[in-house]
Design a protein around this motif. Structure first.
Motif, PDB file in Angstrom:
ATOM      1  N   UNK A   5      -2.566  44.640   3.593  1.00  0.00           N
ATOM      2  CA  UNK A   5      -3.368  45.762   4.071  1.00  0.00           C
ATOM      3  C   UNK A   5      -2.557  46.554   5.083  1.00  0.00           C
ATOM      4  N   UNK A   6      -2.371  47.838   4.824  1.00  0.00           N
ATOM      5  CA  UNK A   6      -1.651  48.718   5.734  1.00  0.00           C
ATOM      6  C   UNK A   6      -2.685  49.504   6.525  1.00  0.00           C
ATOM      7  N   UNK A  33       5.548  39.757 -13.029  1.00  0.00           N
ATOM      8  CA  UNK A  33       4.235  40.026 -12.437  1.00  0.00           C
ATOM      9  C   UNK A  33       4.374  40.713 -11.079  1.00  0.00           C
ATOM     10  N   UNK A  34       3.370  41.501 -10.723  1.00  0.00           N
ATOM     11  CA  UNK A  34       3.333  42.152  -9.420  1.00  0.00           C
ATOM     12  C   UNK A  34       3.138  41.108  -8.331  1.00  0.00           C
ATOM     13  N   UNK A  35       3.939  41.180  -7.287  1.00  0.00           N
ATOM     14  CA  UNK A  35       3.882  40.165  -6.235  1.00  0.00           C
ATOM     15  C   UNK A  35       2.812  40.464  -5.187  1.00  0.00           C
ATOM     16  N   UNK A  36       2.528  41.737  -4.977  1.00  0.00           N
ATOM     17  CA  UNK A  36       1.610  42.124  -3.902  1.00  0.00           C
ATOM     18  C   UNK A  36       0.611  43.165  -4.379  1.00  0.00           C
ATOM     19  N   UNK A  37      -0.584  43.054  -3.862  1.00  0.00           N
ATOM     20  CA  UNK A  37      -1.574  44.125  -3.969  1.00  0.00           C
ATOM     21  C   UNK A  37      -1.620  44.808  -2.610  1.00  0.00           C
ATOM     22  N   UNK A  38      -1.410  46.106  -2.588  1.00  0.00           N
ATOM     23  CA  UNK A  38      -1.304  46.838  -1.319  1.00  0.00           C
ATOM     24  C   UNK A  38      -2.511  47.759  -1.165  1.00  0.00           C
ATOM     25  N   UNK A  39      -3.119  47.706   0.015  1.00  0.00           N
ATOM     26  CA  UNK A  39      -4.293  48.526   0.298  1.00  0.00           C
ATOM     27  C   UNK A  39      -4.089  49.281   1.604  1.00  0.00           C
ATOM     28  N   UNK A  40      -4.408  50.560   1.604  1.00  0.00           N
ATOM     29  CA  UNK A  40      -4.384  51.362   2.828  1.00  0.00           C
ATOM     30  C   UNK A  40      -5.794  51.357   3.411  1.00  0.00           C
ATOM     31  N   UNK A  45     -12.549  57.463   6.577  1.00  0.00           N
ATOM     32  CA  UNK A  45     -11.930  57.827   5.287  1.00  0.00           C
ATOM     33  C   UNK A  45     -10.759  58.789   5.429  1.00  0.00           C
ATOM     34  N   UNK A  46     -10.823  59.679   6.431  1.00  0.00           N
ATOM     35  CA  UNK A  46      -9.765  60.662   6.634  1.00  0.00           C
ATOM     36  C   UNK A  46      -8.968  60.309   7.887  1.00  0.00           C
ATOM     37  N   UNK A  57      -8.384  54.600   1.018  1.00  0.00           N
ATOM     38  CA  UNK A  57      -9.372  54.100   0.043  1.00  0.00           C
ATOM     39  C   UNK A  57     -10.213  52.936   0.557  1.00  0.00           C
ATOM     40  N   UNK A  58      -9.696  52.187   1.551  1.00  0.00           N
ATOM     41  CA  UNK A  58     -10.407  50.999   2.028  1.00  0.00           C
ATOM     42  C   UNK A  58     -10.752  51.126   3.511  1.00  0.00           C
ATOM     43  N   UNK A  59     -11.860  50.533   3.889  1.00  0.00           N
ATOM     44  CA  UNK A  59     -12.308  50.535   5.278  1.00  0.00           C
ATOM     45  C   UNK A  59     -11.754  49.315   6.008  1.00  0.00           C
ATOM     46  N   UNK A  60     -12.128  49.178   7.274  1.00  0.00           N
ATOM     47  CA  UNK A  60     -11.590  48.084   8.090  1.00  0.00           C
ATOM     48  C   UNK A  60     -12.010  46.706   7.572  1.00  0.00           C
ATOM     49  N   UNK A  61     -13.123  46.616   6.872  1.00  0.00           N
ATOM     50  CA  UNK A  61     -13.554  45.296   6.393  1.00  0.00           C
ATOM     51  C   UNK A  61     -12.585  44.712   5.373  1.00  0.00           C
ATOM     52  N   UNK A  62     -11.725  45.566   4.793  1.00  0.00           N
ATOM     53  CA  UNK A  62     -10.723  45.065   3.852  1.00  0.00           C
ATOM     54  C   UNK A  62      -9.657  44.226   4.566  1.00  0.00           C
ATOM     55  N   UNK A  63      -9.518  44.383   5.879  1.00  0.00           N
ATOM     56  CA  UNK A  63      -8.532  43.592   6.615  1.00  0.00           C
ATOM     57  C   UNK A  63      -8.857  42.103   6.540  1.00  0.00           C
TER      58      UNK A  63
END
Length: 315
Positions: A5-6, A33-40, A45-46, A57-63
């Motif tokens: 998560x970035x 295979x892909x090693x990582x799934x990356x989420x911003x 949202x902005x 695309x993701x909120x703080x709960x994704x952390x």
């Protein structure tokens, strides 16, 4: 698959944000295979990134679901972080999530208290500010990155790439990390090990300190052959008292201060002159070319010739 998560904060530095996105997203395992799934992720949202507006695309709960959280650098390191961001990072750390900062991302990470009592780094330009703002952190301005296990920090933009590759190697081994480095067209181990290229035109002198006249005298002619006894005699102190005062006011011994001053002067000469390495070593007070090369590499992480290739005058 490992989830990264970035965390995008306002005034995020675009390069620091894009580095983990590119490096982790393009990393592949030996079977393809892909090693990582990356989420911003972001609080809103902005996100204001200075030169553009970023949609996260993701909120703080994704952390909470991430294996690794990256805190990129911000253009305003003194800006406070919101309670929501602070609490989300603290909760993730409590759950054992790996958290890494890039460049001035060390500042929002420090604001959470997660760096308290730890060694950390940031871009060398901001290192003094980090140390002054957070005295509970052992700030090391000379390295590319610091790995404390769960909490990691890196220096400037390029060092953030080094840290990402370091984490990939920790997760999947050297072969996968080497492939990731090739995709980024960088070496897996950058020449210079873990030393930042820092240019200090003058060795810091504590203003108003009782040592200020002595340090000025030392700086006047770094080529002199001086012993600890010579320096103590100039100061009118015993060697024991001199060492104690130096440590109290500069953090190093007199000879360590002198060696660093000489290396910094050598950096200046390597950048601005075509003098031979041997001549520069003699000019700044090293007794032999071997002693000069050894001290220079221990201080900067590279040889004098490598430093000149990176920063010397164009021929």
């Amino acid at each position: 698959m490992h989830t990264v998560a970035v965390l995008a904060l306002d005034q995020v530095i675009p390069f620091d944000l894009s580095t983990p996105l590119e490096v982790f997203a393009r990393t592949r395992l030996p079977d393809g295979r892909t090693a990582y799934q990356v989420r911003v992720c972001a609080e809103r949202p902005q996100v204001d990134a200075g030169t553009f507006t970023l949609t996260a695309p993701w909120a703080l709960d994704a952390l909470a679901a991430a294996d690794t959280i990256i805190v990129p650098g911000t253009a305003d390191p003194a800006a406070p972080i919101s309670p929501a961001v602070r609490d989300a990072l603290r909760a993730a750390a409590k759950d054992g999530t790996r958290i890494a900062s890039l460049c001035t991302g060390a500042f929002p990470l420090a604001a959470t208290g997660l760096l308290d009592g730890l060694r950390a780094t940031t871009h060398w330009v901001a290192a003094d500010l980090l140390a002054a703002t957070h005295p509970e952190i052992e700030v090391d301005p000379d390295v590319l990155y610091v790995d404390n296990g769960q909490i990691l920090t890196s220096a400037g933009a390029a060092a953030g790439l080094d840290l990402c590759l370091h984490m990939i190697r920790s997760d999947y081994g050297s072969a996968v990390a080497a492939d990731a480095a090739r995709l980024s067209v960088v070496p897996l181990e950058r020449e210079g090990g873990q030393a930042q290229f820092i240019v200090h035109p003058h060795t810091p002198t504590p203003q108003g300190s009782a040592l200020e006249p002595l340090l000025g005298w030392l700086q006047e002619d770094l080529g002199r052959e001086l012993t600890l006894a010579d320096i103590a005699a100039r100061a009118g102190l015993s060697t024991r008292t001199l060492i104690r005062r130096f440590r109290d006011q500069t953090g190093v011994t007199p000879l360590q201060w002198l060696h660093r001053a000489r290396v910094r002067q050598a950096q200046h000469l390597l950048e601005t002159t075509a003098h031979s390495v041997e001549r520069i070593g003699a000019q700044v007070g090293f007794g032999s070319p071997t002693a000069f090369r050894d001290r220079f590499k221990r201080t900067t992480g590279v040889s004098p010739q490598a430093y000149r290739r990176a920063f010397g005058p164009l021929s």
